[in-house]
Design a protein around this motif. Structure first.
Motif, PDB file in Angstrom:
ATOM      1  N   LEU A  86       0.835  -1.200   0.000  1.00  0.00           N
ATOM      2  CA  LEU A  86       0.000   0.000   0.000  1.00  0.00           C
ATOM      3  C   LEU A  86       0.873   1.255   0.000  1.00  0.00           C
ATOM      4  O   LEU A  86       0.551   2.249  -0.672  1.00  0.00           O
ATOM      5  N   GLU A  87       1.979   1.214   0.739  1.00  0.00           N
ATOM      6  CA  GLU A  87       2.876   2.378   0.785  1.00  0.00           C
ATOM      7  C   GLU A  87       3.498   2.662  -0.588  1.00  0.00           C
ATOM      8  O   GLU A  87       3.790   3.818  -0.918  1.00  0.00           O
ATOM      9  N   LEU A  88       3.670   1.633  -1.398  1.00  0.00           N
ATOM     10  CA  LEU A  88       4.133   1.848  -2.776  1.00  0.00           C
ATOM     11  C   LEU A  88       3.063   2.597  -3.572  1.00  0.00           C
ATOM     12  O   LEU A  88       3.375   3.490  -4.370  1.00  0.00           O
ATOM     13  N   ALA A  89       1.796   2.239  -3.355  1.00  0.00           N
ATOM     14  CA  ALA A  89       0.698   2.952  -4.036  1.00  0.00           C
ATOM     15  C   ALA A  89       0.622   4.401  -3.562  1.00  0.00           C
ATOM     16  O   ALA A  89       0.199   5.289  -4.304  1.00  0.00           O
ATOM     17  N   GLU A  90       1.046   4.642  -2.327  1.00  0.00           N
ATOM     18  CA  GLU A  90       0.995   5.997  -1.768  1.00  0.00           C
ATOM     19  C   GLU A  90       2.182   6.852  -2.192  1.00  0.00           C
ATOM     20  O   GLU A  90       2.164   8.068  -2.004  1.00  0.00           O
ATOM     21  N   ASP A  91       3.209   6.233  -2.773  1.00  0.00           N
ATOM     22  CA  ASP A  91       4.459   6.932  -3.104  1.00  0.00           C
ATOM     23  C   ASP A  91       4.271   7.837  -4.330  1.00  0.00           C
ATOM     24  O   ASP A  91       4.105   7.338  -5.451  1.00  0.00           O
ATOM     25  N   PRO A  92       4.304   9.153  -4.169  1.00  0.00           N
ATOM     26  CA  PRO A  92       4.070  10.058  -5.308  1.00  0.00           C
ATOM     27  C   PRO A  92       5.201  10.036  -6.339  1.00  0.00           C
ATOM     28  O   PRO A  92       5.017  10.543  -7.447  1.00  0.00           O
ATOM     29  N   ASP A  93       6.348   9.455  -5.984  1.00  0.00           N
ATOM     30  CA  ASP A  93       7.466   9.403  -6.922  1.00  0.00           C
ATOM     31  C   ASP A  93       7.340   8.252  -7.925  1.00  0.00           C
ATOM     32  O   ASP A  93       8.105   8.190  -8.893  1.00  0.00           O
ATOM     33  N   LEU A  94       6.408   7.341  -7.671  1.00  0.00           N
ATOM     34  CA  LEU A  94       6.224   6.217  -8.594  1.00  0.00           C
ATOM     35  C   LEU A  94       5.329   6.634  -9.762  1.00  0.00           C
ATOM     36  O   LEU A  94       4.474   7.506  -9.606  1.00  0.00           O
ATOM     37  N   PRO A  95       5.497   6.000 -10.941  1.00  0.00           N
ATOM     38  CA  PRO A  95       4.602   6.303 -12.070  1.00  0.00           C
ATOM     39  C   PRO A  95       3.145   6.039 -11.693  1.00  0.00           C
ATOM     40  O   PRO A  95       2.839   5.095 -10.955  1.00  0.00           O
ATOM     41  N   LEU A  96       2.255   6.864 -12.205  1.00  0.00           N
ATOM     42  CA  LEU A  96       0.860   6.866 -11.773  1.00  0.00           C
ATOM     43  C   LEU A  96       0.158   5.517 -11.976  1.00  0.00           C
ATOM     44  O   LEU A  96      -0.535   5.024 -11.082  1.00  0.00           O
ATOM     45  N   LEU A  97       0.312   4.912 -13.150  1.00  0.00           N
ATOM     46  CA  LEU A  97      -0.380   3.643 -13.399  1.00  0.00           C
ATOM     47  C   LEU A  97       0.224   2.506 -12.588  1.00  0.00           C
ATOM     48  O   LEU A  97      -0.465   1.518 -12.293  1.00  0.00           O
ATOM     49  N   GLU A  98       1.499   2.620 -12.211  1.00  0.00           N
ATOM     50  CA  GLU A  98       2.087   1.615 -11.331  1.00  0.00           C
ATOM     51  C   GLU A  98       1.479   1.726  -9.940  1.00  0.00           C
ATOM     52  O   GLU A  98       1.260   0.726  -9.257  1.00  0.00           O
ATOM     53  N   ARG A  99       1.182   2.950  -9.510  1.00  0.00           N
ATOM     54  CA  ARG A  99       0.516   3.134  -8.222  1.00  0.00           C
ATOM     55  C   ARG A  99      -0.884   2.512  -8.250  1.00  0.00           C
ATOM     56  O   ARG A  99      -1.318   1.884  -7.278  1.00  0.00           O
ATOM     57  N   ARG A 102      -0.488   3.604 -21.858  1.00  0.00           N
ATOM     58  CA  ARG A 102       0.058   4.914 -21.521  1.00  0.00           C
ATOM     59  C   ARG A 102       1.444   4.696 -20.916  1.00  0.00           C
ATOM     60  O   ARG A 102       1.636   4.752 -19.695  1.00  0.00           O
ATOM     61  N   GLU A 103       2.396   4.393 -21.806  1.00  0.00           N
ATOM     62  CA  GLU A 103       3.726   3.973 -21.333  1.00  0.00           C
ATOM     63  C   GLU A 103       4.426   5.056 -20.518  1.00  0.00           C
ATOM     64  O   GLU A 103       5.260   4.752 -19.667  1.00  0.00           O
ATOM     65  N   GLU A 104       4.069   6.326 -20.765  1.00  0.00           N
ATOM     66  CA  GLU A 104       4.723   7.407 -20.017  1.00  0.00           C
ATOM     67  C   GLU A 104       4.295   7.423 -18.549  1.00  0.00           C
ATOM     68  O   GLU A 104       4.921   8.103 -17.719  1.00  0.00           O
ATOM     69  N   LEU A 105       3.230   6.661 -18.213  1.00  0.00           N
ATOM     70  CA  LEU A 105       2.741   6.597 -16.831  1.00  0.00           C
ATOM     71  C   LEU A 105       3.120   5.282 -16.156  1.00  0.00           C
ATOM     72  O   LEU A 105       2.569   4.924 -15.109  1.00  0.00           O
ATOM     73  N   LYS A 106       4.060   4.545 -16.773  1.00  0.00           N
ATOM     74  CA  LYS A 106       4.480   3.246 -16.228  1.00  0.00           C
ATOM     75  C   LYS A 106       5.990   3.223 -16.046  1.00  0.00           C
ATOM     76  O   LYS A 106       6.701   4.119 -16.502  1.00  0.00           O
ATOM     77  N   TYR A 107       6.457   2.164 -15.400  1.00  0.00           N
ATOM     78  CA  TYR A 107       7.902   1.945 -15.302  1.00  0.00           C
ATOM     79  C   TYR A 107       8.472   1.805 -16.710  1.00  0.00           C
ATOM     80  O   TYR A 107       7.813   1.262 -17.612  1.00  0.00           O
ATOM     81  N   ALA A 108       9.714   2.247 -16.895  1.00  0.00           N
ATOM     82  CA  ALA A 108      10.391   2.014 -18.184  1.00  0.00           C
ATOM     83  C   ALA A 108      10.538   0.512 -18.389  1.00  0.00           C
ATOM     84  O   ALA A 108      10.740  -0.242 -17.436  1.00  0.00           O
TER      85      ALA A 108
END
Length: 378
Positions: free
Chosen positions: A27-40, A306-312
């Motif tokens: 859940l804390e990973l989903a809360e992390d604003p530094d992660l790409p949005l769709l990964e959250r 939306r690859e720009e919103l995911k991990y490379a």
């Protein structure tokens, strides 16, 4: 041995509480604003799926041991009742954090990125017409509303199914009835409307309930979801026919007792009381959450192109000891292994140019008589 455990019980962490802490980190990973949005968004779906599995298996097993009177103190020094109380308190708090994060942060941030998760009243007229056609053509034919009255007992609610609790009133007699409508799992959890706009499937059904109950007034509608005991109990060593034993156990599993009830926080107290009574759940087992329930479907949103919103994209590399030399032909894995041991770290080292190539070369080698592999967790 018991004295030794009691002496050192402060050195042990309870297995179930430890797992809850693990899912808290998801859940804390989903809360992390530094992660790409769709990964959250994907981590929100993973958290929900993890928690379902945990209640179906681990919590269900705890409850069964308590009911059977074999509840012994664990190495951590905690009794199963204490563990269960701690689980309910902690997971209830995490589930509320989970739904709050989705509503308060993820939905607005997704909207800023051009991905809109809307409720029915936010749809424009064309989108509502589209949903009306979808309901009429595809959803309505597979819905089975079940009413509760003296002639019809409370319906069986399958585990992990999303349901609508509907209170209907007869316009002449004024008598109210409870009915249950199961949200069909064969459709997308979030109905695509085009232009990366989506609406929860239960909103579409809720808006068209009059078609299911002609001549009746729709008084109240709330969504709810039940988790049941689905822990498998198969004695593999004793079962003469493992397939038959599994089939019997899977059939029993469908009718396991309820271990959790998720409801919308706005649910009517009378409706909640009826659900608790009929499903035989305690107050501790009720999770009141901001809707929509069942966010496992966010996996579909996370899969949007939306690859720009995911991990490379990660590309594994071929291990240096298995790398191709100047020639274009693949390296001989047998020769490489004969020269030295090769320690592989997946997914960083390519599976295709190591294990897969090894098996392909073995299959093509006339000197190989058989290929045997150990499969972990079939």
């Amino acid at each position: 041995a018991i004295e030794a455990v009691e002496k050192f019980d402060d050195r042990f962490i309870d297995r179930e509480i430890s797992w809850v802490r693990f899912n808290q980190r998801v859940l804390e990973l989903a809360e992390d604003p530094d992660l790409p949005l769709l990964e959250r968004a994907r981590f929100l779906a993973i958290f929900a799926s993890n928690l379902d599995e945990f209640f179906m298996v681990r919590v269900a097993g705890l409850k069964r041991r308590i009911a059977a009177g074999v509840a012994v103190r664990a190495a951590s020094g905690m009794l199963p009742r204490d563990v269960l109380a701690a689980i309910h308190a902690t997971t209830g708090e995490l589930a509320a954090r989970h739904s709050g994060l989705f509503v308060d942060e993820l939905i607005p941030e997704l909207e800023s990125a051009g991905i809109q998760l809307l409720r029915w009243e936010e749809l424009d007229r064309e989108e509502q017409k589209h949903c009306k056609r979808l309901f009429k053509d595809r959803v309505f034919p597979v819905l089975t509303p079940l009413a509760v009255d003296p002639a019809h007992p409370f319906p069986y609610i399958s585990g992990l199914s999303l349901n609508l609790a509907v209170m209907v009133r007869h316009p002449k007699t004024g008598k109210e009835h409870f009915a249950r409508v199961k949200v069909p799992p064969i459709f997308n959890r979030f109905v695509p409307l085009g232009n990366q706009r989506f609406v929860p499937l239960e909103d579409v059904i809720r808006e068209h309930l009059k078609r299911l109950f002609p001549g009746m007034e729709i008084v109240k509608v709330f969504s709810f979801r039940v988790t049941r005991n689905e822990d498998l109990e198969v004695e593999e060593d004793d079962a003469e026919n493992l397939l038959a034993a599994l089939e019997k156990e899977l059939l029993r599993r469908k009718f396991g007792p309820a271990v959790r009830l998720e409801v919308e926080e706005s649910i009517d107290p009378d409706v909640l009381g009826l659900l608790k009574s009929e499903l035989d759940v305690t107050d501790d087992e009720v999770f009141r959450l901001r809707g929509p329930l069942d966010l496992r479907g966010l996996g579909d949103i996370a899969d949007l192109p939306r690859e720009e919103l995911k991990y490379a994209t990660f590309v594994p590399t071929t291990h240096t000891h298995l790398a191709e030399v100047e020639s274009s032909s693949p390296v001989d894995v047998f020769k490489s292994v004969r020269r030295r041991d090769v320690l592989l770290h997946h997914p960083y080292d390519s599976f295709a140019t190591s294990v897969q190539r090894f098996i392909e070369q073995a299959a093509a080698d006339p000197q190989v008589l058989a290929i045997k592999q150990t499969l972990y967790r079939t």
